[in-house]
Every structure is written in structure tokens, then in C-alpha cells.
Design an enzyme around this catalytic site. Structure first.
Site, PDB file in Angstrom:
ATOM      1  N   CYS A  62       5.653 -16.925 125.484  1.00 49.67           N
ATOM      2  CA  CYS A  62       5.786 -16.545 124.031  1.00 49.67           C
ATOM      3  C   CYS A  62       4.494 -16.361 123.379  1.00 49.67           C
ATOM      4  O   CYS A  62       3.188 -16.880 123.167  1.00 49.67           O
ATOM      5  CB  CYS A  62       6.192 -17.773 123.356  1.00 49.67           C
ATOM      6  N   SER A 115       1.783 -19.929 125.538  1.00 45.79           N
ATOM      7  CA  SER A 115       0.520 -19.967 124.461  1.00 45.79           C
ATOM      8  C   SER A 115       1.226 -20.287 122.907  1.00 45.79           C
ATOM      9  O   SER A 115       0.599 -20.625 122.414  1.00 45.79           O
ATOM     10  CB  SER A 115      -0.280 -18.535 124.634  1.00 45.79           C
ATOM     11  N   ASP A 116       2.137 -19.734 122.870  1.00 46.97           N
ATOM     12  CA  ASP A 116       3.127 -19.668 121.421  1.00 46.97           C
ATOM     13  C   ASP A 116       1.854 -18.745 120.505  1.00 46.97           C
ATOM     14  O   ASP A 116       1.798 -19.052 119.301  1.00 46.97           O
ATOM     15  CB  ASP A 116       3.083 -20.958 121.091  1.00 46.97           C
ATOM     16  N   HIS A 117       1.314 -17.984 121.118  1.00 49.50           N
ATOM     17  CA  HIS A 117       0.172 -17.037 120.271  1.00 49.50           C
ATOM     18  C   HIS A 117       0.757 -16.479 118.969  1.00 49.50           C
ATOM     19  O   HIS A 117       1.781 -15.764 118.914  1.00 49.50           O
ATOM     20  CB  HIS A 117      -0.553 -16.136 121.086  1.00 49.50           C
TER      21      HIS A 117
END
Lengths: 422, 321
Positions: A61, A303-305
Site C-alpha cells: 500500500c 508502508s501505508d505511505h
């Protein structure tokens, strides 16, 4: 083009390989891993002595902000390469949401032009992500969407989820779901518990996650649909996934790297950098995440950046946009988790390489002869301070800003093309 | 924003007043004893002292509250400050200006102190972290989080009537979940050494973590106030009165309204407090509100002196650049 990466410590989680070896690349694929064939004449040699050679990271993600912000993807791709990430899954919570083939084509085109990491678009499961009517998911799949996601929470109406599962099963398409029951999550901004109670923050109970998981699993039993659970956060939720896997349901799950390290107490005095979605939970939940990674209940770390600008972050805690920049901290924070919990590197890197690639069903994330040459060469000892200047991403806000982290990519290769360190 | 208590300067003195949580006992006691010296100011011919002469105090109310704003205004004027009231609800925020832009603009008008009321928990912390070192921030109520001057004036009131905190049983009754007053009272009471602080209310109005904050939790009013020295009744806001939290104001009054009959379960010399404004017949019976045990009006009087103390003490601290 033939590339030789020599003298590095080669770690391939998929095969369990962890020793000093050579990696040979011909054109865009891996030609040899181990001994260099006598007739291999490299055009380019990378001396990886003292460095680790591993499959490029596959991030389940990362928001690249396209469609929505023109030119943003190019910048975020530089962040991905700097982080050793060679594959990014782009969630559909863009503006507009990724629910039409034209938008997916634009995203893929923009991604190719950026010469960054590979892009794996997730299509919106429902039109406009509204949770009301299905998007044209088989058409979107033909355009290149790898799976279909309902972001934020489950559809409000359970019958929509049931039909979505049936329809997806028809075409054998996987669903990616956030285990959030919106009627229970409400307008909460922090995990229910002593910290939210003390700070007076509207809270999200664990039941918002467990009720959603029970709903998902029950509808999976009815339909046989394959589901990837995105962003688990609670001990009880992890236990439910563990039982579902034991039962044999076709389910995989991920957590964010932030939730591996941080807990609600870290919010301190309303620090908006710690406003994340899902919210940070208790130390007990964080310990359950670490245990779930160890026993395989949790397949991957993402990372869920989210490259959020200061204007959306410099606000009172509850009003600040949730999320953090994270593409460039994923690798060092994975190494930090491994060293703090005595997890062998080969197992730790599996959670950001081979396992997420398996979740996607892609032949990347592994150093297998014949596979796409997506490779990272990193210095596990190099320490660097997380500052705005050090980050390539347009997002500069992370709970780890100011931290001294260890591990940074020296070379990042995507399909045999040296895109960082060239 | 680190984890260092942002309301104290490097010498441990009060620089901003943001919460009673983490406020050292000595700082609370200093505010209370300073308030003593201001109690009589109101009764003098000239009702002011020159402690804040030449200082500009800005009342920034991002959420309406005429009553609280007025008490701060009176307190600042009695300290001889120049007071400016900004009704942000109808001005900058409505024009889309960000919170910190508003603060920067007002700082440029040579503000020395901001008194902030905001609907979002934690907003005064953001402001305190952002302002120049010579500016002081006083929290006049943020979301559900804190209302420290109300908490301190409650402490002043309790001390006035009970003298010693270390042998008291204090019951806080009602909507603790949404109450910033309750949180400020709880932290101040535990810091001052009150051995038994009780939270009383239906489970829909009690937040998680009360035990961790050192409270005993009661769901029955009769049990919660039995033997109490001090009863703090909380206001039940209109929007909570019907829906999923509570069925009706009538049912709430039946089980949690303080009547003379129920009050009889407390100590004979118990005092009854309320931060105002009261809902008579919802959380409190008029016979109690106007009865001998009620100290609700003295609370308001003490509030001015306590706010004068908080403003003057914060203004006297300095912070290195």
C-alpha cells in the site's frame, strides 16, 4: 545489458538463501544466483562487498497521489526507489477514485513514464468507493487492476459486500478489504482505551475491527471469495485471522510498519504525526502483531505511505489527515523490527518481498533464475537521520522524523534497469 | 511535539496552562494560594491590580461560550490587561484560514497571551507548540479533553469548604465521556492527594481507562455518592439526551438526577458542585441546586480569582529562546 552484482550477502527469502554470492542479470531477468557462470561477461559490475543483495521490496500500500495531483507520482517513485521498493500497490482512494478503465490506463502510463517502481493498481470495488454499486471489476481487471478494494471501511450495506464477493468469485478476482465496521468506528480518531479516554479523543473500539472480520469471514464461507485483509491493528483481530487461516479460508493479511513499532501512548501530547488509520493501539496489540508476523498469521508488512502536506497535518490531532510518509522508512524500520525482536533477516525480509508478491500472485519478490530482475542492494549499517531534506517524497511527516535509522538502499534495479545508484 | 510536558518551562514553572494533567502539586497549590490574595480585590473600591498592565490578552473562542469568555475577560481586566475578544467562529475560520495562520496573524498584533477555547481536543497544545517563546497560552476548554481553570476553581472551592484534600471522598456524576471538566477535576484531585475519587454514571457515558486514572467506577448513583464529602454534578448536553447513549432526560433524572433524598446518602456536611450551566430537572433537582449543600454560586465567584491567579502566574514565567 549484463549486470554482475558481486561479493554481496545475498538474501532470498523465497528460497532461504543467505550467503555471500554473485547475482547475474541478463537483460531484464535473473540469469544466475550463486556462482557466476564462467561465460558470463558483465557490461556493468556492482561491487556489493559489505552490502546486502535482496529482492526489491513489494509494498502492498503506497499512495502515489495520481490520479489527483499532476506530477506527484514521479516524485513518489523517486521515494520508492530510494527506499529499495520495486513494486507498489496503489490503492484506489485517489481523487477521483480508481473505478474506470480510463483512469487505470492513465495511472499505468504515468507510472511507465516515471521509470520508477512497478505499479500494481487496485481497482475500486464499488463505484466511487461509495459502497453502493459494484464497479466494472472484470473490465478493470483486464485493464491491469490486480485486485479490488473497498478503502476506509466495509460497505455500509452487508448485501453489497455479499454480492461483491459472489461477483468477484465468478471471475476469481481477489477482494482487498479494510476490516472496519463504520457504524462502530464512527468519527473516532484514536483507539479506544486509556489514552483516548485521558486525552478526550473520540475513539474506535476493537469491535469495529472484529465485527468487520467476522462479517468478512462469514460471507467468505458463503461465497468462497478470496480476501486480503488490509491493515490489521488489534490482538483480537489477529486471533480471528489466525482461526480463519486454520479453518482454511482463502485469506491473507497485512499490517503497516508503523503498527509494528508504535502504540497509542506515543501520541504523547496530541502529536498529529501519530494520527494514523487504523489508529495506534495498545502495547498488547503491538505485541500481538509481532507474534502474528512470527507465526505467519500476518503475511506482509506495508508502508501505508501517504505523502501528506503540512497544511493537512499541522492541525489539532483529530482534524489532522491520517497517515505518514513511509516508502523510504519501510526498509530501515523492517530491519529495526528484525534486530529488536531477533528475527533472522531472511524471515524479516520475506514480509516485505516474497510474501507480499505471493499475496499479489506476481513472480517478483524473489531471486529465482528466470524471474524479473527487481533487486535492491542496501547497506544495513548505514545510519541516516530522518529529516525533510533526507526524504525524496513530497510528504515529510512521519512519526519517525528526527530518528536515526539504519539501512538505506544503494542500488535499486527494476527489471534489470539500475534506477537508483546508476 | 515531544513527550516533555509542554506547559512548564525549563525551570518547571507554569508557562502555558493547558491541562491539570502533569501539573505539579506545588504549581497547583501556588495557583490556589495566589487566588486567595485576589478574592478580596473584587470587594475593593478599585477592583483591579496592575500585574498585567500593558499586556495584551486575546480571547480566542473557536467555540461559543459567552459565560466562560466573560469570566476570563473580567479576570484579565482586573489584572489591568488590555483584552481583545475575537469571535473566531464567525470570522477567520469561516473564511477558511488555518488555525496556525490565525495565530500568526494575531501574534503579529503583539499579543502576550492567548486564551483559547476550541471544539477539538488538543488544539491549545498545537498553538502552544507554535507560538513565540514570550507568548502564553491558556486553555479555556478543548473538546472533551481539558478545562483546567474550571478544574482549578473546583479545587479552590473544595479547599475553601473542606480545608484538607487527603481525607476526602469525591464523586463525579454524569457524562464523564464528553466532559473536559471531569478530566481536569480528576487529574487535579489525584495530584492533590484525594484518596477516593469516584466516577458515577451509566456505562454509555463513562470512557475507557477510568481505573487507570485512579478512579473507582460506580453505575448506581446511590452507591456512588454514599458517604461522599463532595459531589460534582456534570452538565448533560441536550444532544446526548436522546438517542443511543440515553433514552430520555426523564429516565436520566430518575436514575442519575441528584434529589434531596439521594443527597441524604452522602456525608451530612457534603457539598454539591456544578460547572454550569445547570439543567434543572435533568441532572439536578432544584431543591438541591438551591439548597444548603449547594456551592454552585460561590464556584463562579472563586472562578474569577482562580483565573486571575492562573493568568498572572503564567505571565510571570519566561522561556528561553
Amino acid at each position: 545489458m549484463r549486470i554482475l552484482i558481486t561479493k554481496g550477502r545475498v538474501i532470498d527469502p523465497a528460497s532461504g538463501l543467505d550467503r555471500v554470492a554473485d547475482v547475474c542479470i541478463t537483460d531484464n531477468r535473473l540469469a544466475a544466483v550463486g556462482e557466476r557462470p564462467a561465460d558470463f561477461r558483465p557490461d556493468r559490475t556492482i561491487d556489493a562487498a559489505g552490502l546486502i543483495v535482496a529482492p526489491g521490496l513489494v509494498d502492498l500500500c503506497a499512495r502515489m497521489m495520481e490520479p489527483g495531483t499532476e506530477g506527484a507520482l514521479k516524485v513518489e517513485m523517486q521515494a520508492a526507489l530510494a527506499g529499495g521498493v520495486t513494486g507498489v500497490v496503489c490503492p484506489p482512494d485517489t481523487d477521483p477514485p480508481l473505478d474506470e478503465p480510463g483512469l487505470v490506463r492513465m495511472l499505468r502510463q504515468s507510472s511507465r513514464a516515471s521509470a520508477g517502481a512497478r505499479t500494481y493498481p487496485l481497482g475500486a470495488l464499488t463505484a466511487g468507493l461509495k459502497g453502493e454499486t459494484l464497479a466494472e471489476i472484470e473490465t478493470l481487471s483486464q485493464t491491469g487492476c490486480v485486485a479490488f478494494m473497498q478503502t476506509r471501511s466495509l460497505p455500509h450495506d452487508n448485501s453489497v459486500l455479499l454480492q461483491a464477493m459472489r461477483y468477484a468469485k465468478t471471475f476469481e478476482l481477489p477482494l482487498w478489504l479494510r476490516p472496519v465496521e463504520d457504524t462502530l468506528a464512527g468519527a473516532g480518531v484514536a483507539a479506544a482505551g486509556a489514552v483516548a479516554g485521558r486525552l478526550g479523543l473520540p475513539s474506535i473500539p476493537v469491535a469495529a475491527e472484529t465485527v468487520a472480520l467476522q462479517t468478512i469471514f462469514e460471507l467468505q464461507r458463503a461465497t468462497g471469495a478470496r480476501v486480503h485483509i488490509c491493515r490489521l491493528s488489534s490482538q483480537k483481530g489477529i486471533e480471528l485471522v489466525r482461526l480463519a487461516k486454520r479453518e482454511g479460508l482463502p485469506v491473507t493479511a497485512d499490517v503497516t510498519i508503523h503498527h509494528v513499532h508504535l502504540i497509542d501512548v506515543d501520541i504523547g501530547y496530541f502529536d498529529p504525526r501519530f494520527r494514523l488509520d487504523p489508529p495506534l493501539r495498545s502495547a498488547r496489540d503491538r505485541d500481538a502483531i509481532i507474534a502474528g508476523l512470527a507465526d505467519g498469521t500476518i503475511d506482509a508488512i506495508c508502508s501505508d505511505h501517504a505523502p501528506i502536506g503540512d497544511d493537512d497535518k499541522q492541525l489539532p490531532f483529530g482534524e489532522a489527515a491520517p497517515g505518514a510518509t513511509a516508502l523510504e522508512t519501510l526498509l530501515p524500520l523492517t530491519l529495526k523490527w528484525a534486530s529488536e525482536n531477533k528475527v533472522p533477516l531472511v524471515q524479516a525480509l520475506a514480509k516485505v518481498t516474497s510474501r507480499p508478491a505471493e499475496v499479489l500472485g506476481e513472480d517478483t519478490g524473489r531471486l529465482t533464475v528466470g524471474a524479473k530482475a527487481d533487486v535492491v542492494v542496501f547497506d544495513p549499517e548505514q545510519s541516516w537521520r530522518v529529516t525533510a531534506d533526507a526524504l525524496k517524497s513530497a510528504g515529510k511527516t512521519t512519526p519517525f522524523s528526527g530518528y536515526e535509522l539504519q539501512g538505506r538502499a544503494r542500488y535499486t534495479l527494476v527489471g534489470g534497469d539500475i534506477r537508483l545508484g546508476g | 511535539m515531544g513527550t516533555r510536558n509542554p506547559q512548564l518551562n525549563s525551570n518547571g514553572e507554569l508557562h502555558h496552562l493547558l491541562s491539570t494533567e502533569g501539573l505539579p502539586k506545588a504549581v497547583i497549590e501556588r495557583i490556589l494560594s495566589t487566588a486567595d490574595s485576589f478574592i478580596n480585590v473584587a470587594e475593593r473600591e478599585v477592583k483591579s491590580v496592575p500585574l498585567l498592565r500593558g499586556k495584551s490578552v486575546f480571547n480566542l473562542f473557536f467555540e461559543n461560550s459567552t459565560r466562560t469568555r466573560t469570566t476570563f475577560e473580567i479576570a484579565a481586566r482586573r489584572l489591568s490587561a488590555d483584552v481583545f475578544n475575537l469571535d473566531i467562529v464567525r470570522s477567520s475560520a469561516a473564511k477558511g484560514e488555518s488555525l496556525l495562520d490565525t495565530i500568526d496573524n494575531l501574534s503579529a498584533m503583539q499579543a502576550d497571551m492567548f486564551v483559547v477555547r476550541h471544539a477539538t481536543s488538543g488544539a491549545p497544545y498545537l498553538i502552544a507548540q507554535h507560538v513565540a517563546p514570550h507568548i502564553h497560552v491558556i486553555n479555556a476548554g478543548d473538546g472533551r479533553h481539558a478545562h483546567p481553570t474550571q478544574g482549578l476553581l473546583d479545587m479552590y472551592t473544595i479547599r475553601h469548604y473542606k480545608k484538607d484534600f487527603t481525607n476526602l471522598t469525591v464523586a463525579i456524576v454524569g457524562d464523564i465521556l464528553h466532559s473536559r471538566v471531569a478530566r481536569s477535576d480528576i487529574h487535579a484531585l489525584t495530584t492533590l492527594g484525594v484518596p477516593e475519587v469516584r466516577a458515577v454514571g451509566p456505562l454509555t457515558l463513562l470512557p475507557a481507562g477510568l481505573e487507570e486514572m485512579g478512579l473507582r467506577v460506580f453505575t448506581k448513583l446511590e452507591e456512588g455518592i454514599r458517604g461522599a464529602d463532595v459531589i460534582i454534578m456534570l452538565r448533560l448536553q441536550n444532544e446526548r439526551m436522546k438517542g443511543a447513549l440515553l433514552p430520555s432526560a426523564q429516565e436520566y433524572f430518575s436514575y442519575y438526577g441528584l434529589t434531596p433524598e439521594k443527597l441524604a446518602l452522602a456525608k451530612p456536611d457534603a457539598i454539591v458542585m456544578h460547572p454550569g450551566p445547570m439543567n434543572r430537572g435533568v441532572e439536578i433537582d432544584s431543591r438541591v441546586a438551591d439548597g444548603a449543600a449547594s456551592v454552585i454560586l460561590p464556584q463562579v465567584t472563586f472562578g474569577i480569582a482562580v483565573r486571575m491567579a492562573a493568568l498572572s502566574i503564567a505571565a510571570s514565567s519566561s522561556r528561553m529562546q
